[in-house]
Each structure stands twice: as structure tokens, then as C-alpha cells.
Design a protein around this motif. Structure first.
Motif, PDB file in Angstrom:
ATOM      1  N   GLY A  98       0.775  -1.229   0.000  1.00 31.20           N
ATOM      2  CA  GLY A  98       0.000   0.000   0.000  1.00 31.20           C
ATOM      3  C   GLY A  98       0.807   1.279   0.000  1.00 31.20           C
ATOM      4  N   LYS A  99       2.131   1.180  -0.085  1.00 27.04           N
ATOM      5  CA  LYS A  99       2.957   2.391  -0.057  1.00 27.04           C
ATOM      6  C   LYS A  99       3.081   2.980  -1.454  1.00 27.04           C
ATOM      7  CE  LYS A  99       7.553   4.034   1.251  1.00 27.04           C
ATOM      8  NZ  LYS A  99       8.825   3.665   1.907  1.00 27.04           N
ATOM      9  N   SER A 100       2.786   4.262  -1.596  1.00 22.07           N
ATOM     10  CA  SER A 100       2.829   4.946  -2.887  1.00 22.07           C
ATOM     11  C   SER A 100       4.060   5.830  -3.008  1.00 22.07           C
ATOM     12  CB  SER A 100       1.596   5.826  -3.078  1.00 22.07           C
ATOM     13  OG  SER A 100       0.433   5.064  -3.246  1.00 22.07           O
ATOM     14  N   THR A 101       4.633   5.844  -4.206  1.00 20.00           N
ATOM     15  CA  THR A 101       5.725   6.745  -4.539  1.00 20.00           C
ATOM     16  C   THR A 101       5.321   7.542  -5.768  1.00 20.00           C
ATOM     17  OG1 THR A 101       7.376   5.207  -3.663  1.00 20.00           O
ATOM     18  CG2 THR A 101       8.148   6.911  -5.184  1.00 20.00           C
ATOM     19  N   PHE A 102       5.509   8.861  -5.690  1.00 22.22           N
ATOM     20  CA  PHE A 102       5.092   9.751  -6.763  1.00 22.22           C
ATOM     21  C   PHE A 102       6.307  10.262  -7.533  1.00 22.22           C
ATOM     22  CE2 PHE A 102       0.570  10.777  -6.091  1.00 22.22           C
ATOM     23  CZ  PHE A 102       0.350  10.115  -4.897  1.00 22.22           C
ATOM     24  N   GLY A 103       6.076  10.559  -8.822  1.00 19.41           N
ATOM     25  CA  GLY A 103       7.056  11.297  -9.590  1.00 19.41           C
ATOM     26  C   GLY A 103       7.018  12.768  -9.214  1.00 19.41           C
ATOM     27  N   ASP A 104       7.924  13.546  -9.812  1.00 21.30           N
ATOM     28  CA  ASP A 104       8.008  14.969  -9.486  1.00 21.30           C
ATOM     29  C   ASP A 104       7.029  15.823 -10.289  1.00 21.30           C
ATOM     30  OD1 ASP A 104      11.568  15.013  -8.743  1.00 21.30           O
ATOM     31  OD2 ASP A 104       9.813  14.757  -7.450  1.00 21.30           O
ATOM     32  N   GLY A 105       6.270  15.203 -11.164  1.00 22.01           N
ATOM     33  CA  GLY A 105       5.225  15.928 -11.865  1.00 22.01           C
ATOM     34  C   GLY A 105       5.665  16.488 -13.210  1.00 22.01           C
ATOM     35  N   THR A 106       4.687  16.629 -14.090  1.00 20.56           N
ATOM     36  CA  THR A 106       4.883  17.238 -15.400  1.00 20.56           C
ATOM     37  C   THR A 106       3.815  18.294 -15.598  1.00 20.56           C
ATOM     38  OG1 THR A 106       5.796  15.208 -16.357  1.00 20.56           O
ATOM     39  CG2 THR A 106       4.904  16.852 -17.896  1.00 20.56           C
ATOM     40  N   THR A 107       4.247  19.508 -15.922  1.00 20.65           N
ATOM     41  CA  THR A 107       3.287  20.576 -16.183  1.00 20.65           C
ATOM     42  C   THR A 107       2.874  20.528 -17.643  1.00 20.65           C
ATOM     43  OG1 THR A 107       4.267  21.996 -14.490  1.00 20.65           O
ATOM     44  CG2 THR A 107       2.908  23.054 -16.172  1.00 20.65           C
ATOM     45  N   LEU A 108       1.604  20.313 -17.865  1.00 21.96           N
ATOM     46  CA  LEU A 108       1.045  20.283 -19.218  1.00 21.96           C
ATOM     47  C   LEU A 108       0.424  21.631 -19.528  1.00 21.96           C
ATOM     48  CD1 LEU A 108       0.104  18.793 -21.811  1.00 21.96           C
ATOM     49  CD2 LEU A 108      -1.982  18.192 -20.544  1.00 21.96           C
TER      50      LEU A 108
END
Lengths: 112, 115
Positions: A98-108
Motif C-alpha cells: 500500500g505504499k505509494s511513490t510519486f514522480g516529481d510531476g509534469t506541467t502540461l
């Protein structure tokens, strides 16, 4: 350790053109993959997820994503972009515990 | 409630002070997560709960950070002796279960500024 890479900080497309936001991941065990969107001054919202089955997943607002196990990728796509799709997009991987890891994001940014 | 609620929405505190950030999850959601988001970065995992117990607190940066969920619903993230580096947006999310296949529902976050 699990990780997510979003190689593009920014993606610019013209309205009506197709868009792709890239994501690659690393995780032990089964990959559970997610895309979230963040509009200005609003919380993250769930877009779509891959759990198992069909590699092409369809989600909210006409978005879809393609799971590619051999390339460990989960790219977000939309056939025809709208100006209102402009936002910050995050890819995430979740493990069996259940542990989530996120990317740093992309601005569209979708330009008229 | 209809969604995940976080209070306060903004908190400014002086270096060295103690702060508490509150999260009220979606009713019936057993899993609750805390993340920290700095400018230009994605949410960074801190801790998550299944019911009242912390299932994984490996993301808490040091012993100044602590979180509780005493009745399996509302959670409080507590930060002692705040430092300027603690300034960030603290996000809370909940989901119907801890399983890998469930998506999270996020609150709008608490923006913490330590001056």
C-alpha cells in the motif's frame, strides 16, 4: 526501493493535438500504477489506474494510459487536447503493502 | 464528509514552535496517508495508517515528526521544534483500503511556513 521518473518537467501542445506525458517506474512485486492531476489551488485528483488486465486503461476526461511491462512505462495520453487540460500531472506507483511513490510531476500546457 | 478535509489550510509558525495539522478522511475509509510536498516536487511519503495503527512510518524524517489516529478516523500530524526546512505543503489522503489497487482521495493540503 520503488521509484517513479517523469522525464519531462513541461509538455506543451496545441489544442486539438494528441498529448503524451511520460512515466517510467520501478517496483518489487506487482505494479499498481496511477495518474493524478493537480489544478491550481486544488488538491490532487485521481485520473486512472492500472491494476491488471488490459494494458490500455481509460480514465476521466478522455485520458488513457498504456502499461508496458517490458519498458516499465505507464505513459498518459489523450487523442485531442483541450486548453482546460492544462495542469500538473503526477504518476505514482503503489506496492502490495500500500505504499505509494510519486514522480516529481509534469506541467502540461495546452495552447489555443 | 464529502471529501478529505485538512485544517488549517495555512499555518505560519515561528522556528522552534510546535504545530498540529489535522486530517478528516472520507467517512468509512480505513487507510489514511500523510505526504509532504515541496515546490517543484511530487508528494513525498511520510506515514500511512490502516485503522488506528501506523502501517508504515518509514517516511517520517526524524523524531520531531509524529502522527496519530486514535479512533481510526481523524488523524493529526504533529511537528515539534519546527525548523525552516519543515516549510512545505502537507497533504493527507484516504482510501477505502490499504490494498495496492485502491486510489487515494486527497485533501487540499496545509501550507506550513516556518519563519
Amino acid at each position: 526501493a520503488q521509484s517513479v521518473a517523469q522525464p519531462e518537467d513541461q509538455v506543451n501542445v496545441a489544442e486539438g493535438n494528441p498529448l503524451t506525458v511520460k512515466c517510467t517506474y520501478s517496483v518489487s512485486g506487482n505494479p499498481y500504477l496511477f495518474w493524478y492531476v493537480q489544478y491550481p489551488n486544488r488538491g490532487l485528483q485521481f485520473l486512472l489506474k492500472y491494476i491488471t488486465g488490459d494494458n490500455l486503461v481509460k480514465g476521466s476526461y478522455g485520458f488513457e494510459a498504456e502499461f508496458n511491462k517490458s519498458q516499465t512505462s505507464f505513459h498518459l495520453k489523450k487523442p485531442s487536447a483541450l486548453v482546460s487540460d492544462s495542469a500538473l500531472y503526477f504518476c505514482a506507483v503503489k506496492n502490495d503493502a500500500g505504499k505509494s511513490t510519486f514522480g516529481d510531476g509534469t506541467t502540461l500546457t495546452v495552447k489555443p | 464528509g464529502a471529501g478529505v478535509s485538512q485544517t488549517p489550510s495555512n499555518k505560519v509558525t515561528e522556528k522552534g514552535k510546535y504545530v498540529e495539522l489535522r486530517c478528516d478522511p472520507i467517512s468509512g475509509h480505513t487507510a489514511l496517508y500523510w505526504y509532504r510536498q515541496s515546490l517543484g516536487q511530487g508528494p513525498e511519503f511520510l506515514i500511512y495508517f490502516q485503522g488506528t495503527g501506523a502501517a508504515d512510518d518509514s517516511g517520517l524524517p526524524n523524531d520531531r515528526f509524529f502522527a496519530v489516529r486514535p479512533e481510526g478516523s481523524v488523524s493529526t500530524l504533529k511537528i515539534q521544534r519546527t525548523e525552516r526546512g519543515d516549510s512545505a505543503v502537507y497533504l493527507c489522503a484516504s482510501s477505502s483500503s490499504l490494498g495496492g489497487n485502491t486510489e487515494a482521495f486527497f485533501g487540499q493540503g496545509t501550507r506550513l511556513t516556518v519563519v
